[in-house]
Design a protein around this motif. Structure first.
Motif, PDB file in Angstrom:
ATOM      1  N   SER A 117      -3.329  -2.540  -8.772  1.00 17.86           N
ATOM      2  CA  SER A 117      -2.696  -3.857  -8.935  1.00 17.86           C
ATOM      3  C   SER A 117      -1.485  -4.050  -8.035  1.00 17.86           C
ATOM      4  O   SER A 117      -1.094  -5.184  -7.755  1.00 17.86           O
ATOM      5  CB  SER A 117      -2.289  -4.049 -10.401  1.00 17.86           C
ATOM      6  OG  SER A 117      -1.387  -3.015 -10.812  1.00 17.86           O
ATOM      7  N   LYS A 118      -0.877  -2.939  -7.581  1.00 20.70           N
ATOM      8  CA  LYS A 118       0.357  -3.050  -6.805  1.00 20.70           C
ATOM      9  C   LYS A 118       0.301  -2.117  -5.594  1.00 20.70           C
ATOM     10  O   LYS A 118       0.810  -0.999  -5.635  1.00 20.70           O
ATOM     11  CB  LYS A 118       1.569  -2.687  -7.676  1.00 20.70           C
ATOM     12  CG  LYS A 118       1.717  -3.555  -8.925  1.00 20.70           C
ATOM     13  CD  LYS A 118       2.793  -3.025  -9.850  1.00 20.70           C
ATOM     14  CE  LYS A 118       2.872  -3.839 -11.124  1.00 20.70           C
ATOM     15  NZ  LYS A 118       3.875  -3.277 -12.073  1.00 20.70           N
ATOM     16  N   PRO A 119      -0.314  -2.543  -4.488  1.00 19.99           N
ATOM     17  CA  PRO A 119      -0.338  -1.704  -3.285  1.00 19.99           C
ATOM     18  C   PRO A 119       1.069  -1.516  -2.735  1.00 19.99           C
ATOM     19  O   PRO A 119       1.931  -2.388  -2.874  1.00 19.99           O
ATOM     20  CB  PRO A 119      -1.223  -2.493  -2.315  1.00 19.99           C
ATOM     21  CG  PRO A 119      -1.149  -3.899  -2.800  1.00 19.99           C
ATOM     22  CD  PRO A 119      -0.996  -3.829  -4.289  1.00 19.99           C
ATOM     23  N   PHE A 120       1.308  -0.358  -2.100  1.00 17.15           N
ATOM     24  CA  PHE A 120       2.643  -0.075  -1.565  1.00 17.15           C
ATOM     25  C   PHE A 120       3.039  -1.082  -0.500  1.00 17.15           C
ATOM     26  O   PHE A 120       4.176  -1.533  -0.439  1.00 17.15           O
ATOM     27  CB  PHE A 120       2.671   1.344  -0.984  1.00 17.15           C
ATOM     28  CG  PHE A 120       4.021   1.752  -0.454  1.00 17.15           C
ATOM     29  CD1 PHE A 120       5.004   2.199  -1.318  1.00 17.15           C
ATOM     30  CD2 PHE A 120       4.303   1.688   0.895  1.00 17.15           C
ATOM     31  CE1 PHE A 120       6.252   2.562  -0.851  1.00 17.15           C
ATOM     32  CE2 PHE A 120       5.545   2.055   1.382  1.00 17.15           C
ATOM     33  CZ  PHE A 120       6.519   2.490   0.508  1.00 17.15           C
TER      34      PHE A 120
ATOM     35  N   PHE B 126      11.294  -1.599  -8.021  1.00 13.81           N
ATOM     36  CA  PHE B 126      10.092  -1.574  -7.192  1.00 13.81           C
ATOM     37  C   PHE B 126       9.041  -0.729  -7.882  1.00 13.81           C
ATOM     38  O   PHE B 126       9.358   0.243  -8.576  1.00 13.81           O
ATOM     39  CB  PHE B 126      10.424  -0.973  -5.817  1.00 13.81           C
ATOM     40  CG  PHE B 126       9.243  -0.816  -4.908  1.00 13.81           C
ATOM     41  CD1 PHE B 126       8.738  -1.903  -4.215  1.00 13.81           C
ATOM     42  CD2 PHE B 126       8.623   0.420  -4.746  1.00 13.81           C
ATOM     43  CE1 PHE B 126       7.643  -1.774  -3.377  1.00 13.81           C
ATOM     44  CE2 PHE B 126       7.534   0.566  -3.899  1.00 13.81           C
ATOM     45  CZ  PHE B 126       7.046  -0.538  -3.220  1.00 13.81           C
ATOM     46  N   SER B 127       7.783  -1.117  -7.739  1.00 10.90           N
ATOM     47  CA  SER B 127       6.697  -0.297  -8.292  1.00 10.90           C
ATOM     48  C   SER B 127       5.462  -0.412  -7.403  1.00 10.90           C
ATOM     49  O   SER B 127       5.272  -1.410  -6.700  1.00 10.90           O
ATOM     50  CB  SER B 127       6.354  -0.735  -9.725  1.00 10.90           C
ATOM     51  OG  SER B 127       5.866  -2.059  -9.749  1.00 10.90           O
TER      52      SER B 127
ATOM     53  N   ALA C 116       2.026  -4.752   0.838  1.00 10.79           N
ATOM     54  CA  ALA C 116       1.228  -5.939   0.507  1.00 10.79           C
ATOM     55  C   ALA C 116       0.324  -6.346   1.669  1.00 10.79           C
ATOM     56  O   ALA C 116      -0.748  -6.919   1.464  1.00 10.79           O
ATOM     57  CB  ALA C 116       2.148  -7.095   0.128  1.00 10.79           C
ATOM     58  N   ARG C 117       0.746  -6.062   2.896  1.00  9.17           N
ATOM     59  CA  ARG C 117      -0.065  -6.423   4.058  1.00  9.17           C
ATOM     60  C   ARG C 117      -1.367  -5.618   4.101  1.00  9.17           C
ATOM     61  O   ARG C 117      -2.354  -6.056   4.696  1.00  9.17           O
ATOM     62  CB  ARG C 117       0.732  -6.193   5.346  1.00  9.17           C
ATOM     63  CG  ARG C 117       1.944  -7.100   5.502  1.00  9.17           C
ATOM     64  CD  ARG C 117       2.805  -6.659   6.660  1.00  9.17           C
ATOM     65  NE  ARG C 117       3.360  -5.326   6.430  1.00  9.17           N
ATOM     66  CZ  ARG C 117       4.168  -4.696   7.275  1.00  9.17           C
ATOM     67  NH1 ARG C 117       4.509  -5.286   8.420  1.00  9.17           N
ATOM     68  NH2 ARG C 117       4.632  -3.489   6.994  1.00  9.17           N
ATOM     69  N   ALA C 118      -1.349  -4.432   3.483  1.00  6.61           N
ATOM     70  CA  ALA C 118      -2.544  -3.588   3.496  1.00  6.61           C
ATOM     71  C   ALA C 118      -3.520  -3.934   2.369  1.00  6.61           C
ATOM     72  O   ALA C 118      -4.649  -3.459   2.367  1.00  6.61           O
ATOM     73  CB  ALA C 118      -2.138  -2.119   3.382  1.00  6.61           C
TER      74      ALA C 118
END
Length: 290
Positions: free
Chosen positions: A268-271, A233-234, A273-275
């Motif tokens: 590029s990678k929000p914690f 995970f990142s 994804a819905r946000a």
């Protein structure tokens, strides 16, 4: 320097460790041949009354906000170390629902807790008269846990608990510059700037499920938890810059104003994804008088 409205990018002094601009850690660390070491510890807390309709609640918390030390290696070179939270997650939501025509009840509890901490190593230099530069090497680490517990009440209580744990770590850099110009015998003008590199924090995500039931000794698991997912995970942390100016009368007055910008839309990678759809760049203005 939270006591001055979050300012501190352009000014500093001997008595505290400037954690906002790595360039200013070297300022006034050696005076008349004497070396001054600074050690700072601070914490933050809150107590809140929450109200929604006829529902009332209270929330209380304490946390370490800063642990830092600065010591001069040479007249124009200072090294500092610091430990502080980068982000904190702490919230809980509860819903309850009754079934029409039945005595059965269901409830859901959503809990998020944990956070990411930062350890920094700073090298700060007085490179010319009134001109300072510095860089902070940063290491981030932490865990964020999201827990969803559903309870179904009939003649007994059954609990389904889903727990997701994100373990994260990564490194970044923060650079800074500051300049001080003497205006007259009493007053000085200061300018400063910092830039925080955005980076990716990497680790693993673990998602487990467990069934629990009321027993003679309270709530107890009915068996071993099931692992639903375990994978790499990142997530990204944003880049950020801040600019500041201040007018200073040494050991008497400081008037400071600052502007900061955080590039949330550039990650590029929000914690969550819905946000990602709602993330917007943030701007801040800070003003302080000391």
């Amino acid at each position: 320097h939270d006591m001055m409205g979050g300012t501190g990018v352009s000014f500093s002094n001997t008595f505290y460790v400037n954690g906002l601009n790595p360039a200013l850690m070297a300022k006034d660390r050696v005076i008349n041949g004497l070396k001054y070491v600074a050690f700072n510890v601070s914490g933050s807390g809150y107590f809140r009354n929450l109200e929604q309709g006829t529902s009332l609640g209270q929330d209380f918390g304490l946390n370490l906000s800063n642990l830092s030390m600065a010591f001069p290696v040479a007249r124009q070179w200072t090294i500092g170390v610091n430990f502080r939270p980068y982000s904190i997650v702490d919230n809980e939501n509860f819903t309850r629902r009754s079934f029409s025509g039945s005595s059965s009840i269901s409830s859901y509890t959503f809990t998020d807790n944990g956070g990411v901490s930062k350890v920094g190593l700073t090298n700060s230099f007085n490179i010319a008269r009134g001109l300072y530069a510095g860089v902070e090497a940063q290491y981030f680490f932490g865990n964020i846990v999201r827990d969803t517990t559903s309870m179904f009440v009939t003649s007994i209580r059954q609990y389904n608990r889903y727990t997701g744990r994100s373990s994260l770590k990564g490194a970044s850099l923060k650079g800074g510059l500051a300049y001080q110009q003497k205006l007259n015998k009493k007053w000085k003008a200061n300018v400063g700037a910092t830039y925080q590199l955005g980076t990716d924090l990497k680790g693993e995500y673990l998602h487990v499920h467990q069934l629990l039931m009321d027993g003679t000794n309270g709530i107890a698991p009915t068996g071993s938890p099931d692992t639903l997912a375990l994978h790499d995970f990142s997530t990204s942390i944003p880049s950020r810059y801040k600019l500041g100016i201040s007018l200073e009368k040494t050991f008497n007055w400081i008037f400071a104003a600052e502007y900061g910008f955080t590039n949330w839309e550039g990650i590029s990678k929000p914690f969550d994804a819905r946000a990602a759809q709602t993330l917007r760049n943030s701007k801040e203005f800070n003003f302080g008088i000391e």
